[in-house]
Structures are given as structure tokens and as C-alpha cells.
Design an enzyme around this catalytic site. Structure first.
Site, mmCIF file in Angstrom:
data_model
loop_
_atom_site.group_PDB
_atom_site.id
_atom_site.type_symbol
_atom_site.label_atom_id
_atom_site.label_comp_id
_atom_site.label_asym_id
_atom_site.label_seq_id
_atom_site.Cartn_x
_atom_site.Cartn_y
_atom_site.Cartn_z
ATOM 1 N N THR A 151 0.877 -1.170 0.000
ATOM 2 C CA THR A 151 0.000 0.000 0.000
ATOM 3 C C THR A 151 0.912 1.216 0.000
ATOM 4 O O THR A 151 2.025 1.117 0.481
ATOM 5 C CB THR A 151 -0.839 0.019 1.303
ATOM 6 N N ARG A 179 -13.435 -7.680 -1.827
ATOM 7 C CA ARG A 179 -12.763 -7.580 -0.527
ATOM 8 C C ARG A 179 -12.249 -6.148 -0.300
ATOM 9 O O ARG A 179 -11.681 -5.522 -1.185
ATOM 10 C CB ARG A 179 -11.608 -8.579 -0.500
ATOM 11 N N VAL A 180 -12.462 -5.628 0.901
ATOM 12 C CA VAL A 180 -11.953 -4.301 1.264
ATOM 13 C C VAL A 180 -10.966 -4.463 2.413
ATOM 14 O O VAL A 180 -11.259 -5.161 3.385
ATOM 15 C CB VAL A 180 -13.105 -3.361 1.690
ATOM 16 N N GLY A 181 -9.804 -3.832 2.283
ATOM 17 C CA GLY A 181 -8.786 -3.915 3.335
ATOM 18 C C GLY A 181 -8.901 -2.774 4.333
ATOM 19 O O GLY A 181 -9.933 -2.095 4.433
ATOM 20 N N ASP A 182 -7.835 -2.562 5.081
ATOM 21 C CA ASP A 182 -7.811 -1.546 6.140
ATOM 22 C C ASP A 182 -7.660 -0.120 5.615
ATOM 23 O O ASP A 182 -7.971 0.838 6.322
ATOM 24 C CB ASP A 182 -6.621 -1.819 7.062
ATOM 25 N N GLY A 203 0.134 -3.450 5.245
ATOM 26 C CA GLY A 203 0.273 -4.794 5.800
ATOM 27 C C GLY A 203 -1.005 -5.562 5.545
ATOM 28 O O GLY A 203 -1.842 -5.132 4.745
ATOM 29 N N GLY A 205 -4.466 -6.339 5.688
ATOM 30 C CA GLY A 205 -5.545 -5.449 6.100
ATOM 31 C C GLY A 205 -6.493 -6.041 7.112
ATOM 32 O O GLY A 205 -7.022 -5.325 7.971
HETATM 33 N N1 ASP Z 1 -3.166 -3.048 3.636
HETATM 34 C C1 ASP Z 1 -3.473 -3.429 2.298
HETATM 35 C C2 ASP Z 1 -4.725 -4.218 2.269
HETATM 36 O O1 ASP Z 1 -4.900 -5.095 3.098
HETATM 37 C C3 ASP Z 1 -2.426 -4.179 1.590
HETATM 38 C C4 ASP Z 1 -1.016 -3.948 2.032
HETATM 39 O O2 ASP Z 1 -0.694 -2.927 2.599
HETATM 40 O O3 ASP Z 1 -0.174 -4.833 1.792
HETATM 41 O O4 ASP Z 1 -5.520 -4.010 1.385
#
Ligand code: ASP
Length: 292
Positions: A151, A179-182, A203, A205
């Protein structure tokens, strides 16, 4: 790092950077740092700076955001991004958006609107209505030797003392469609509050959301922790959950901290009057400090 005015920290994601991509990651962080410096150095605002920094990084296929985004299990690019204004606590977030060149700018367009988060087709329709740059979703696909996830993120403090945070991501390679991450969730992948600080994470999410990493950082800053200690505490928590993340943190004075527990976390850091720093890991920072 101490600050006496504006300050800027950006990251290019937490992941293992293949040796062949290290120089491109460094160069991308350096160029983005210069773009932010140009704005903050002439008295520009923190929101303007975080957007400009991430737009440049979204155009750079070495980073998983905008062009070069990861693909879901259908082979399609769906992106998440958010911008938060520490002066007003306004947040604009988009999730699962397709076919826009700069998700971070769509998020910023949403900042003063009532919805905090728009998803999928609604987000793209909003982008089109507001004149954001649209593109063929396939134009965002670029081969990255490292593949995988990460990210981009940026936090800034301007000379007026306003803080902002922004994130943008293609999410996790091969994830479920929808899918939605953090990254677009306040208190998880980002947060900004002039009274405390600003933070942005990368990281896995799901774990970042479960552990409310950005909220933890803000609470630690409110309790008087240094930015480095606040970042370190959040990363210790994610490590205890058996996962990996990296985070950049600014406090309200513009002091910068960062931490990560994976192999690499590309960062660019600059405080007014200081020298720009670009590192791909804490180990690199420690080695530089040893040679200083
Ligand atoms: N945080 C992001 C997500 O989970 C991906 C990442 O930062 O590696 O969508």
C-alpha cells in the site's frame, strides 16, 4: 526526527522488495518526497501535499496503487484509498473502485461530502460526476516482478499545524472480488487529528483492522508516547497476532516515527530544515546512523 515546521512522511508499502526493484522503490520515494516538499515548502496545505505525493506514487508501477495495482482472483484491479483531514476529522474513502487513474483524488473529492466511504460502482460514478480521471481498468495492470501486495501512504503537517493522512492500494494479490482492506477505514489503516497526530499503515488489512492499529497509535500519542514508540507499540501488537505491518507516524509537533516487522518497508521522511531520508528498512536506518 524532530521538526520545527512542516513535516512529511511517506511509505511505499510493507513487503519483501526483490533486489531488482530496490532502486526503483528508492527513486519513487525520493521523487514523491520532493513533490511533497515543493508544496509544504511554499506554505501549501497538508491535504494538498498528501494528495500530490500519492498521485505521483499511484502513477509509478513499482508501487501497488493506481497503475501497477494487485489483481483480485478474477484478475481485475479494485482499489481502496482514503484521505483524512486532521483539522476537521473529515474523511473521504473509496473502496473496490475500478477504472480511475487516481483513487486518492477521488477520495479527496469526497472529503467534504456526507458519505465517509463509497464503494465499487457508486464510487466510480461519483468519480465520473466530479470529473476525476477515468481509464480502462486494464490500463492499471502493469507487471511487477515482486508481485504481491502493499500500500502507499503519506502523512503531513503543514506550517499552519494542520495534519493530514492518505492511503491508496490495489489490495492483496488474488483476493476475493469485493474484498476491502484496512486502507480506507479510519482507525485501522489511517487516521489524522490535529490534536494528536497522523498515521498510515501497510500490511495485511484484515489483521490491521482487527487490531485497530491507527486507533492504537492515536491513543498512544494522546497518552504522551513519542511517534517512534507509538508506531513500535502498534507493530508489536500486530506481531503478537502473527502478522506483519509497517506504519509511519507524525505527532502534532511534526515529529516523525516509523516501525515495521516485515522484511522491507520503503519510507521517505523529511522535516523542515532537515535532510530527506529514504530507507527500505529499519536496518538501513540503523546502519546509516552507525556511519553518521
Ligand atoms: N493493507 C493493504 C490491504 O490489506 C495491503 C497492504 O498494505 O499490503 O488491502
Amino acid at each position: 526526527m524532530a521538526s520545527n515546521g512542516w513535516a512529511l512522511a511517506l511509505h511505499g508499502g510493507q513487503r519483501e522488495i526483490p533486489p531488482g526493484e530496490m532502486e526503483a522503490s528508492r527513486a519513487g520515494c525520493r521523487a514523491a518526497l520532493a513533490a511533497g516538499e515543493a508544496i509544504l515548502g511554499r506554505g501549501g496545505g497538508a491535504l494538498e501535499a498528501v494528495e500530490a505525493v500519492l498521485r505521483l506514487m499511484e502513477d509509478n508501477p513499482v508501487f501497488n496503487a493506481g497503475t501497477g495495482s494487485a489483481r483480485n482472483s478474477d484478475g481485475e484491479v479494485e482499489m481502496d484509498a482514503a484521505v483524512m483531514d486532521g483539522a476537521t476529522l473529515d474523511l473521504g474513502g473509496v473502496a473496490g473502485i475500478r477504472g480511475v487513474r487516481h483513487p486518492v483524488s477521488v477520495a479527496r473529492l469526497l472529503l467534504r461530502e456526507t458519505p465517509v466511504l463509497l464503494v465499487a460502482e457508486g464510487a466510480r460514478r461519483f468519480a465520473a460526476d466530479r470529473g476525476a480521471e477515468l481509464c480502462d481498468p486494464r490500463d492499471l495492470i502493469a507487471e511487477r516482478p515482486g508481485g504481491g501486495c502493499d500500500t502507499i501512504g503519506c502523512v503531513a503537517r503543514d506550517r499552519a499545524g494542520n495534519l493530514a493522512a492518505a492511503t491508496s492500494t490495489g489490495g492483496l494479490e488474488g483476493c476475493m472480488p469485493g474484498r476491502v482492506g484496512d486502507s480506507p477505514m479510519p482507525g485501522c489503516g489511517l487516521y489524522a487529528d490535529n490534536a494528536a497526530g497522523a498515521v498510515a499503515f501497510s500490511g495485511f488489512g484484515e489483521e490491521i483492522a482487527r487490531a485497530m492499529l491507527a486507533a492504537r497509535v492515536i491513543q498512544a500519542l494522546e497518552a504522551g508516547a513519542t511517534p517512534d514508540a507509538a508506531a513500535g507499540g502498534a507493530i508489536a501488537r500486530i506481531a503478537a497476532l502473527g502478522s506483519e505491518a509497517g506504519g509511519i507516524v507524525l505527532d502534532r509537533h511534526g515529529r516523525i516515527g516509523w516501525a515495521h516487522n516485515g522484511a522491507n518497508f520503503a519510507v521517505g521522511l523529511l522535516a523542515e530544515g532537515g535532510a530527506p531520508r529514504v530507507w527500505l528498512s529499519k536496518d538501513e536506518e540503523r546502519k546509516d546512523a552507525g556511519h553518521a
